[in-house]
Design a protein around this motif. Structure first.
Motif, short mmCIF file in Angstrom:
data_model
loop_
_atom_site.label_atom_id
_atom_site.label_comp_id
_atom_site.label_asym_id
_atom_site.label_seq_id
_atom_site.Cartn_x
_atom_site.Cartn_y
_atom_site.Cartn_z
N VAL A 61 0.84 -1.20 0.00
CA VAL A 61 0.00 0.00 0.00
C VAL A 61 0.87 1.25 0.00
CG1 VAL A 61 -1.65 1.35 1.35
CG2 VAL A 61 -1.97 -1.12 1.08
N ALA A 62 1.94 1.23 0.80
CA ALA A 62 2.84 2.39 0.85
C ALA A 62 3.49 2.64 -0.49
CB ALA A 62 3.91 2.17 1.93
N ALA A 63 3.85 1.57 -1.19
CA ALA A 63 4.45 1.72 -2.52
C ALA A 63 3.45 2.33 -3.49
CB ALA A 63 4.91 0.36 -3.04
N ALA A 64 2.19 1.92 -3.39
CA ALA A 64 1.15 2.47 -4.26
C ALA A 64 0.94 3.95 -3.98
CB ALA A 64 -0.16 1.70 -4.06
N GLU A 65 1.00 4.33 -2.72
CA GLU A 65 0.78 5.73 -2.36
C GLU A 65 1.92 6.62 -2.86
OE1 GLU A 65 0.32 5.52 1.83
OE2 GLU A 65 -1.79 4.90 1.74
#
Length: 240
Positions: free
Chosen positions: A35-39
């Motif tokens: 999720v952090a990578a997507a953000e």
């Protein structure tokens, strides 16, 4: 005829790094890192780039190879340049395809998987090691047929970025009334982020076959991206 299925894929990390809480379960750690990578990727959705593409393609029995460079700082209509050859030396069809590239709005946004966050809900963690986490599931979203495309995402846990995105059609589908895709596979690979920037696409391969206008077709393509350069938006504005 060229058929292309473009997946809405993107990935990111908050501030270029990721830190887990001490009591975070191992499986949740991988999910949170994804999720952090997507953000992070979404945060760079408007970042602009100049880049070079080595393109190879095969349409039925015909093959073509060409190298082009895109630079949004150049005047509108001149942003795509042929590298190592003259446009007039190409056959008419290929020359027309390169000229048509100018009609594409913001082609450099494909370098960043900034829309992957839209499809994460359908993915599950299927395999994990100390170095990698692999997620898989149906990817439904803009430009994708409903419940047909299976996505496999490989997360590099060392660099906290999506290293690979694979898309595969689980069954035939119709992207248009006059066309039916029987087989589809796409493989995208991304380089680790530099500094606080996003991971960037370095290679993409597509393999698709089916029938269109009552004729069978089979095509494959490979795009290798290099000499990627961050572009100041002010330089683009001055060109427009």
């Amino acid at each position: 005829m060229r058929l292309a299925l473009l997946a809405c894929v993107a990935f990111a990390m908050n501030a270029g790094f990721w830190v887990a809480a001490e009591d975070t379960p191992p499986q949740q750690m991988a999910q949170d890192m994804l999720v952090a990578a997507a953000e992070l990727a979404a945060a760079h959705a408007d970042t602009r780039f100049a880049y070079t593409v080595d393109y190879w393609g095969r349409e039925n029995d015909e093959e073509v190879a060409v190298k082009v460079r895109y630079d949004p700082r150049l005047p509108v209509g001149e942003r795509w340049r042929l590298v190592g050859a003259a446009l007039e030396d190409l056959d008419k069809d290929l020359r027309k395809e390169i000229e048509d590239l100018e009609d594409r709005e913001r082609p450099d946004e494909k370098l960043v998987y900034n829309k992957i966050g839209d499809v994460l809900a359908g993915l599950e963690l299927v395999e994990e090691t100390n170095a990698y986490a692999i997620f898989r599931g149906l990817m439904n979203g803009e430009d994708l047929p409903e419940d047909v495309i299976q996505g496999t995402i490989t997360l590099n846990k060392t660099t906290a970025h999506i290293e690979r995105i694979e898309l595969r059609a689980l069954e035939p589908f119709k992207p248009a009334p006059i066309a039916k895709v029987k087989q589809f596979y796409q493989d995208q690979r991304f380089a680790p982020p530099l500094g606080d920037g996003p991971a960037l696409l370095v290679e993409s391969e597509n393999d698709v076959s089916g029938k269109a206008f009552f004729k069978k077709f089979s095509s494959a393509s490979r795009r290798q991206f290099s000499d990627i350069e961050l572009v100041n938006p002010a330089d683009i504005a001055s060109a427009e």
